[in-house]
Design an enzyme around this catalytic site. Structure first.
Site, PDB file in Angstrom:
ATOM      1  N   CYS A   1     -11.220  -0.096   3.240  1.00 51.82           N
ATOM      2  CA  CYS A   1     -10.522  -0.535   4.456  1.00 51.82           C
ATOM      3  C   CYS A   1      -9.870   0.666   5.129  1.00 51.82           C
ATOM      4  CB  CYS A   1      -9.470  -1.582   4.121  1.00 51.82           C
ATOM      5  SG  CYS A   1     -10.214  -3.185   3.844  1.00 51.82           S
TER       6      CYS A   1
ATOM      7  N   ARG B   1       0.814  -1.227   0.000  1.00 53.64           N
ATOM      8  CA  ARG B   1       0.000   0.000   0.000  1.00 53.64           C
ATOM      9  C   ARG B   1       0.848   1.279   0.000  1.00 53.64           C
ATOM     10  NH1 ARG B   1      -2.254  -3.583  -1.208  1.00 53.64           N
ATOM     11  NH2 ARG B   1      -4.109  -4.553  -0.350  1.00 53.64           N
TER      12      ARG B   1
ATOM     13  N   GLU C   1      -4.872   3.173   6.594  1.00 55.05           N
ATOM     14  CA  GLU C   1      -4.689   2.987   5.154  1.00 55.05           C
ATOM     15  C   GLU C   1      -5.282   4.193   4.422  1.00 55.05           C
ATOM     16  OE1 GLU C   1      -5.283  -0.811   3.180  1.00 55.05           O
ATOM     17  OE2 GLU C   1      -6.560   0.174   1.717  1.00 55.05           O
TER      18      GLU C   1
END
Ligand code: EPU
Length: 318
Positions: free
Chosen positions: A235, A188, A305
Protein backbone atom coordinates in the site's frame (compact mmCIF):
# COMPACT_ATOMS: atom_id res chain seq x y z
CA UNK A 1 13.45 2.72 10.38
CA UNK A 2 16.37 4.61 11.78
CA UNK A 3 18.06 7.22 9.60
CA UNK A 4 20.95 9.24 11.01
CA UNK A 5 20.53 12.27 8.67
CA UNK A 6 23.23 14.40 10.36
CA UNK A 7 23.18 18.18 9.91
CA UNK A 8 26.57 18.07 8.24
CA UNK A 9 27.41 15.04 6.20
CA UNK A 10 30.91 13.63 6.02
CA UNK A 11 31.85 11.44 3.07
CA UNK A 12 32.59 7.81 3.93
CA UNK A 13 36.38 7.49 3.64
CA UNK A 14 39.03 4.76 3.52
CA UNK A 15 39.84 5.04 7.25
CA UNK A 16 36.21 4.51 8.22
CA UNK A 17 36.01 1.62 5.76
CA UNK A 18 39.00 -0.09 7.38
CA UNK A 19 37.65 0.50 10.89
CA UNK A 20 34.25 -0.93 9.99
CA UNK A 21 35.71 -3.85 8.08
CA UNK A 22 37.84 -4.74 11.14
CA UNK A 23 34.73 -5.37 13.30
CA UNK A 24 33.93 -9.07 13.69
CA UNK A 25 30.52 -9.78 12.16
CA UNK A 26 30.59 -6.84 9.72
CA UNK A 27 30.66 -7.27 5.95
CA UNK A 28 30.85 -4.34 3.51
CA UNK A 29 29.73 -4.28 -0.12
CA UNK A 30 30.65 -1.01 -1.89
CA UNK A 31 28.31 0.49 -4.54
CA UNK A 32 25.65 -2.11 -3.91
CA UNK A 33 22.56 -1.61 -6.13
CA UNK A 34 19.68 -0.95 -3.75
CA UNK A 35 17.10 -2.02 -6.33
CA UNK A 36 18.14 -5.59 -5.43
CA UNK A 37 17.15 -5.12 -1.81
CA UNK A 38 13.71 -3.56 -2.16
CA UNK A 39 10.55 -5.21 -3.41
CA UNK A 40 9.76 -2.27 -5.69
CA UNK A 41 12.95 -3.11 -7.60
CA UNK A 42 14.09 0.47 -8.26
CA UNK A 43 16.72 2.90 -6.95
CA UNK A 44 20.43 3.59 -7.31
CA UNK A 45 23.39 2.20 -5.33
CA UNK A 46 24.44 2.61 -1.71
CA UNK A 47 27.98 3.90 -1.18
CA UNK A 48 28.48 1.02 1.29
CA UNK A 49 26.05 -1.76 2.08
CA UNK A 50 27.00 -3.12 5.49
CA UNK A 51 25.69 -6.43 6.83
CA UNK A 52 25.69 -6.85 10.62
CA UNK A 53 25.74 -10.34 12.06
CA UNK A 54 25.53 -9.82 15.82
CA UNK A 55 24.40 -7.41 18.52
CA UNK A 56 28.04 -6.64 19.25
CA UNK A 57 28.82 -5.92 15.60
CA UNK A 58 25.78 -3.63 15.39
CA UNK A 59 26.78 -1.71 18.48
CA UNK A 60 30.40 -1.29 17.38
CA UNK A 61 29.39 -0.21 13.86
CA UNK A 62 26.89 2.33 15.14
CA UNK A 63 29.46 3.71 17.56
CA UNK A 64 31.85 4.33 14.65
CA UNK A 65 29.19 5.75 12.34
CA UNK A 66 27.86 8.12 14.99
CA UNK A 67 31.25 9.68 15.56
CA UNK A 68 32.08 9.81 11.83
CA UNK A 69 29.19 12.11 10.82
CA UNK A 70 28.53 9.88 7.80
CA UNK A 71 24.91 9.43 6.80
CA UNK A 72 23.57 5.95 7.52
CA UNK A 73 20.30 4.13 7.82
CA UNK A 74 18.96 0.66 8.50
CA UNK A 75 17.12 -1.26 5.81
CA UNK A 76 14.79 -4.13 6.74
CA UNK A 77 13.14 -6.34 4.13
CA UNK A 78 12.81 -3.41 1.72
CA UNK A 79 9.10 -4.08 1.27
CA UNK A 80 7.99 -0.61 2.33
CA UNK A 81 10.99 1.42 1.26
CA UNK A 82 12.83 2.34 -1.88
CA UNK A 83 15.49 4.84 -2.89
CA UNK A 84 15.75 7.58 -5.49
CA UNK A 85 17.62 6.85 -8.72
CA UNK A 86 20.71 8.65 -7.41
CA UNK A 87 20.95 6.03 -4.66
CA UNK A 88 22.18 6.65 -1.13
CA UNK A 89 25.51 8.39 -0.60
CA UNK A 90 26.15 6.87 2.79
CA UNK A 91 25.97 3.59 4.66
CA UNK A 92 23.07 1.16 4.55
CA UNK A 93 22.96 -1.23 7.49
CA UNK A 94 21.35 -4.60 6.96
CA UNK A 95 20.76 -7.39 9.50
CA UNK A 96 22.49 -10.64 8.67
CA UNK A 97 21.87 -14.27 9.67
CA UNK A 98 23.00 -13.83 13.26
CA UNK A 99 20.16 -11.34 13.77
CA UNK A 100 17.46 -13.54 12.25
CA UNK A 101 17.40 -16.42 14.77
CA UNK A 102 14.13 -17.49 16.44
CA UNK A 103 13.67 -19.22 19.81
CA UNK A 104 10.81 -20.15 22.12
CA UNK A 105 10.76 -18.30 25.45
CA UNK A 106 11.61 -16.76 27.84
CA UNK A 107 8.03 -17.54 29.00
CA UNK A 108 5.82 -20.44 27.86
CA UNK A 109 3.88 -18.29 25.43
CA UNK A 110 6.79 -16.28 24.12
CA UNK A 111 8.64 -16.27 20.82
CA UNK A 112 11.87 -14.28 20.67
CA UNK A 113 13.17 -13.46 17.21
CA UNK A 114 15.93 -11.45 15.60
CA UNK A 115 14.66 -8.30 13.89
CA UNK A 116 16.09 -9.47 10.57
CA UNK A 117 13.77 -12.53 10.49
CA UNK A 118 10.90 -12.21 8.04
CA UNK A 119 7.50 -11.72 9.60
CA UNK A 120 6.24 -14.81 7.77
CA UNK A 121 9.05 -16.99 9.16
CA UNK A 122 8.22 -15.81 12.70
CA UNK A 123 4.52 -16.54 12.08
CA UNK A 124 5.28 -20.06 10.81
CA UNK A 125 7.71 -20.75 13.66
CA UNK A 126 5.01 -19.72 16.16
CA UNK A 127 2.41 -21.86 14.36
CA UNK A 128 4.59 -24.97 14.58
CA UNK A 129 5.00 -24.32 18.31
CA UNK A 130 1.20 -23.98 18.69
CA UNK A 131 1.32 -20.24 19.40
CA UNK A 132 -1.27 -17.97 17.81
CA UNK A 133 -1.63 -14.23 17.25
CA UNK A 134 0.47 -13.48 14.20
CA UNK A 135 -1.98 -14.83 11.62
CA UNK A 136 -3.01 -11.31 10.57
CA UNK A 137 0.54 -11.02 9.23
CA UNK A 138 0.09 -13.77 6.62
CA UNK A 139 1.17 -12.34 3.30
CA UNK A 140 2.71 -9.18 4.77
CA UNK A 141 6.24 -9.08 3.38
CA UNK A 142 9.21 -7.66 5.23
CA UNK A 143 11.11 -8.28 8.44
CA UNK A 144 10.05 -8.28 12.06
CA UNK A 145 12.17 -5.15 12.62
CA UNK A 146 10.46 -3.31 9.78
CA UNK A 147 7.06 -4.45 11.03
CA UNK A 148 7.83 -3.09 14.51
CA UNK A 149 9.19 0.22 13.24
CA UNK A 150 6.06 0.82 11.17
CA UNK A 151 3.59 -1.09 13.39
CA UNK A 152 2.54 -3.32 10.50
CA UNK A 153 -1.01 -4.55 10.58
CA UNK A 154 -4.35 -5.06 8.96
CA UNK A 155 -7.88 -4.47 10.26
CA UNK A 156 -7.50 -7.94 11.89
CA UNK A 157 -4.63 -6.91 14.13
CA UNK A 158 -1.25 -5.30 14.37
CA UNK A 159 2.13 -6.19 15.71
CA UNK A 160 1.98 -3.71 18.60
CA UNK A 161 -0.57 -5.71 20.55
CA UNK A 162 1.81 -8.69 20.70
CA UNK A 163 5.10 -7.17 21.76
CA UNK A 164 6.44 -7.62 25.28
CA UNK A 165 10.03 -6.41 24.95
CA UNK A 166 12.35 -5.17 22.24
CA UNK A 167 16.15 -5.02 22.32
CA UNK A 168 17.49 -2.02 20.46
CA UNK A 169 20.43 0.27 20.04
CA UNK A 170 19.04 3.70 20.71
CA UNK A 171 19.84 6.96 18.94
CA UNK A 172 22.68 7.59 21.43
CA UNK A 173 24.28 4.26 20.54
CA UNK A 174 23.31 2.46 23.76
CA UNK A 175 21.95 -1.07 24.00
CA UNK A 176 18.50 -0.79 25.63
CA UNK A 177 15.67 -3.23 26.31
CA UNK A 178 12.38 -1.44 25.76
CA UNK A 179 9.32 -2.80 27.54
CA UNK A 180 5.65 -2.79 26.62
CA UNK A 181 4.33 0.73 27.17
CA UNK A 182 7.42 2.48 25.81
CA UNK A 183 6.76 1.91 22.13
CA UNK A 184 4.22 4.69 21.42
CA UNK A 185 2.58 2.50 18.83
CA UNK A 186 0.03 4.22 16.62
CA UNK A 187 -1.44 3.58 13.18
CA UNK A 188 1.56 2.52 11.05
CA UNK A 189 3.98 4.22 13.40
CA UNK A 190 6.03 3.58 16.53
CA UNK A 191 8.77 5.22 18.60
CA UNK A 192 10.96 2.22 17.67
CA UNK A 193 11.64 3.82 14.29
CA UNK A 194 14.27 5.94 16.06
CA UNK A 195 16.15 2.83 17.21
CA UNK A 196 18.10 0.07 15.55
CA UNK A 197 15.82 -2.85 16.42
CA UNK A 198 17.74 -6.06 17.13
CA UNK A 199 15.41 -8.59 18.70
CA UNK A 200 11.85 -8.77 19.98
CA UNK A 201 9.84 -10.95 22.33
CA UNK A 202 6.23 -11.53 21.30
CA UNK A 203 3.56 -12.75 23.72
CA UNK A 204 1.24 -15.20 21.91
CA UNK A 205 -1.69 -17.50 22.77
CA UNK A 206 -1.69 -21.31 22.74
CA UNK A 207 -3.79 -22.83 19.95
CA UNK A 208 -3.58 -25.82 17.64
CA UNK A 209 -1.36 -25.48 14.56
CA UNK A 210 -4.40 -26.55 12.45
CA UNK A 211 -6.61 -23.72 13.76
CA UNK A 212 -3.77 -21.26 13.28
CA UNK A 213 -3.24 -22.48 9.72
CA UNK A 214 -6.94 -21.97 8.99
CA UNK A 215 -6.71 -18.30 9.98
CA UNK A 216 -3.52 -17.94 7.93
CA UNK A 217 -5.35 -19.34 4.90
CA UNK A 218 -8.22 -16.89 5.45
CA UNK A 219 -5.81 -13.94 5.65
CA UNK A 220 -4.05 -15.10 2.49
CA UNK A 221 -7.38 -15.37 0.69
CA UNK A 222 -8.08 -11.73 1.61
CA UNK A 223 -4.60 -10.85 0.35
CA UNK A 224 -5.50 -12.55 -2.92
CA UNK A 225 -7.53 -9.44 -3.70
CA UNK A 226 -4.24 -7.57 -3.82
CA UNK A 227 -1.44 -7.82 -6.36
CA UNK A 228 1.10 -10.38 -5.19
CA UNK A 229 4.30 -11.75 -6.65
CA UNK A 230 4.98 -8.47 -8.44
CA UNK A 231 7.37 -5.58 -7.90
CA UNK A 232 5.57 -3.29 -5.44
CA UNK A 233 5.95 -1.71 -2.01
CA UNK A 234 2.42 -2.74 -1.00
CA UNK A 235 0.00 0.00 0.00
CA UNK A 236 1.44 3.32 -1.09
CA UNK A 237 -0.61 5.64 1.12
CA UNK A 238 -1.94 5.46 4.66
CA UNK A 239 -5.69 5.32 4.96
CA UNK A 240 -6.97 8.76 6.00
CA UNK A 241 -9.28 8.75 9.05
CA UNK A 242 -12.61 7.15 8.18
CA UNK A 243 -11.78 6.31 4.56
CA UNK A 244 -9.54 4.08 2.45
CA UNK A 245 -6.86 5.46 0.16
CA UNK A 246 -7.54 2.61 -2.30
CA UNK A 247 -11.21 3.54 -2.54
CA UNK A 248 -10.39 7.22 -3.15
CA UNK A 249 -7.75 6.57 -5.82
CA UNK A 250 -10.16 4.19 -7.53
CA UNK A 251 -12.98 6.77 -7.32
CA UNK A 252 -10.90 9.43 -9.10
CA UNK A 253 -10.37 7.00 -11.97
CA UNK A 254 -6.65 6.38 -11.59
CA UNK A 255 -6.60 2.57 -11.79
CA UNK A 256 -4.26 1.61 -14.63
CA UNK A 257 -2.67 5.12 -14.75
CA UNK A 258 0.91 4.82 -15.96
CA UNK A 259 4.14 6.84 -15.86
CA UNK A 260 6.97 5.08 -17.69
CA UNK A 261 7.25 1.60 -16.22
CA UNK A 262 5.16 2.41 -13.13
CA UNK A 263 1.42 1.94 -13.00
CA UNK A 264 -1.49 1.78 -10.59
CA UNK A 265 -2.84 -1.70 -10.02
CA UNK A 266 -6.20 -2.59 -11.55
CA UNK A 267 -6.81 -4.94 -8.61
CA UNK A 268 -6.20 -2.50 -5.77
CA UNK A 269 -5.71 1.19 -6.42
CA UNK A 270 -3.43 1.79 -3.41
CA UNK A 271 -0.74 -0.37 -5.03
CA UNK A 272 1.82 1.05 -7.45
CA UNK A 273 3.54 -1.62 -9.52
CA UNK A 274 6.80 -1.67 -11.43
CA UNK A 275 6.56 -3.56 -14.74
CA UNK A 276 10.32 -4.13 -14.55
CA UNK A 277 11.32 -1.01 -16.46
CA UNK A 278 10.27 1.68 -13.95
CA UNK A 279 12.67 4.18 -12.48
CA UNK A 280 12.29 5.63 -9.04
CA UNK A 281 11.40 8.94 -10.72
CA UNK A 282 8.49 7.28 -12.59
CA UNK A 283 7.02 6.09 -9.30
CA UNK A 284 7.54 9.46 -7.62
CA UNK A 285 5.73 11.19 -10.46
CA UNK A 286 2.84 8.78 -10.19
CA UNK A 287 2.70 9.41 -6.44
CA UNK A 288 2.42 13.16 -7.15
CA UNK A 289 -0.35 12.65 -9.69
CA UNK A 290 -2.37 10.56 -7.23
CA UNK A 291 -1.92 13.04 -4.40
CA UNK A 292 -2.95 15.98 -6.53
CA UNK A 293 -5.98 14.22 -7.99
CA UNK A 294 -7.24 13.04 -4.59
CA UNK A 295 -6.62 16.49 -3.11
CA UNK A 296 -8.54 18.18 -5.92
CA UNK A 297 -11.43 15.75 -5.72
CA UNK A 298 -11.77 14.98 -2.01
CA UNK A 299 -9.77 17.79 -0.35
CA UNK A 300 -7.69 15.10 1.37
CA UNK A 301 -3.90 15.12 1.49
CA UNK A 302 -2.86 11.49 1.27
CA UNK A 303 0.14 10.65 3.41
CA UNK A 304 2.73 8.18 2.17
CA UNK A 305 2.84 4.82 3.94
CA UNK A 306 5.95 3.83 2.00
CA UNK A 307 9.27 5.55 2.56
CA UNK A 308 11.03 7.00 -0.48
CA UNK A 309 14.56 7.72 0.69
CA UNK A 310 16.12 10.82 -0.86
CA UNK A 311 12.82 12.52 -1.62
CA UNK A 312 11.57 15.41 0.49
CA UNK A 313 7.93 16.21 1.15
CA UNK A 314 7.80 18.42 -1.97
CA UNK A 315 8.86 15.46 -4.12
CA UNK A 316 12.33 16.98 -4.61
CA UNK A 317 15.39 14.78 -4.30
CA UNK A 318 18.06 15.69 -1.77
N1 EPU B 1 -11.32 -0.22 -2.48
C1 EPU B 1 -11.78 0.22 -3.68
N2 EPU B 1 -10.97 0.15 -4.76
C2 EPU B 1 -9.70 -0.35 -4.69
C3 EPU B 1 -9.23 -0.81 -3.43
C4 EPU B 1 -10.06 -0.73 -2.34
O1 EPU B 1 -12.91 0.71 -3.80
O2 EPU B 1 -9.01 -0.38 -5.72
C5 EPU B 1 -12.22 -0.17 -1.30
C6 EPU B 1 -12.61 -1.57 -0.85
O3 EPU B 1 -13.71 -2.04 -1.55
C7 EPU B 1 -12.90 -1.36 0.62
C8 EPU B 1 -11.92 -0.25 1.02
O4 EPU B 1 -11.52 0.39 -0.20
O5 EPU B 1 -14.19 -0.89 0.80
C9 EPU B 1 -10.71 -0.79 1.78
O6 EPU B 1 -10.02 -1.73 0.96
P1 EPU B 1 -9.31 -3.05 1.56
O7 EPU B 1 -10.30 -3.85 2.31
O8 EPU B 1 -8.56 -3.67 0.46
O9 EPU B 1 -8.32 -2.52 2.67
P2 EPU B 1 -7.30 -1.31 2.67
O10 EPU B 1 -7.72 -0.37 3.74
O11 EPU B 1 -7.11 -0.74 1.30
C10 EPU B 1 -5.67 -2.33 4.48
C11 EPU B 1 -4.18 -2.19 4.62
C12 EPU B 1 -3.49 -3.26 3.77
C13 EPU B 1 -3.97 -4.64 4.23
C14 EPU B 1 -5.48 -4.70 4.07
C15 EPU B 1 -5.98 -6.05 4.58
C16 EPU B 1 -3.58 0.19 4.87
C17 EPU B 1 -3.13 1.41 4.18
N3 EPU B 1 -3.76 -0.88 4.11
O12 EPU B 1 -5.95 -2.04 3.10
O13 EPU B 1 -2.10 -3.15 4.01
O14 EPU B 1 -3.37 -5.64 3.42
O15 EPU B 1 -6.09 -3.64 4.85
O16 EPU B 1 -7.31 -6.12 4.68
O17 EPU B 1 -3.76 0.18 6.10
C18 EPU B 1 0.08 -2.53 3.30
O18 EPU B 1 0.21 -2.07 4.43
O19 EPU B 1 1.01 -2.55 2.45
C19 EPU B 1 -1.22 -3.05 2.94
C20 EPU B 1 -1.50 -3.41 1.71
Amino acid sequence: MIDSTPMTQAAPDATLFDQLAAIKGVEIAPDEPLARHVTMGVGGPARWFVTLDSVEAAQAAIGLLRSSGVRWMVLGGGSNTFFVDAGFDGVILFLGRGLRAMTLGPGERHVTAGAGATLSSVMNFAKRAGLAGLEFAAGIPGTLGGALAGNAGTPKGDICSLVDAVEVIDAQGHFVVRQRGEFEFAYRSSALRHDLILRATLALCPDSPEAIQERITQALTKRGEQPIGVRTSGCTFKNPPGDAAGRMIDAVGLKGERVGGAWISERHANFILNDGSASSADICELVSIVRQRVLDHFGVNLELEIKIVGLDSDNKTH
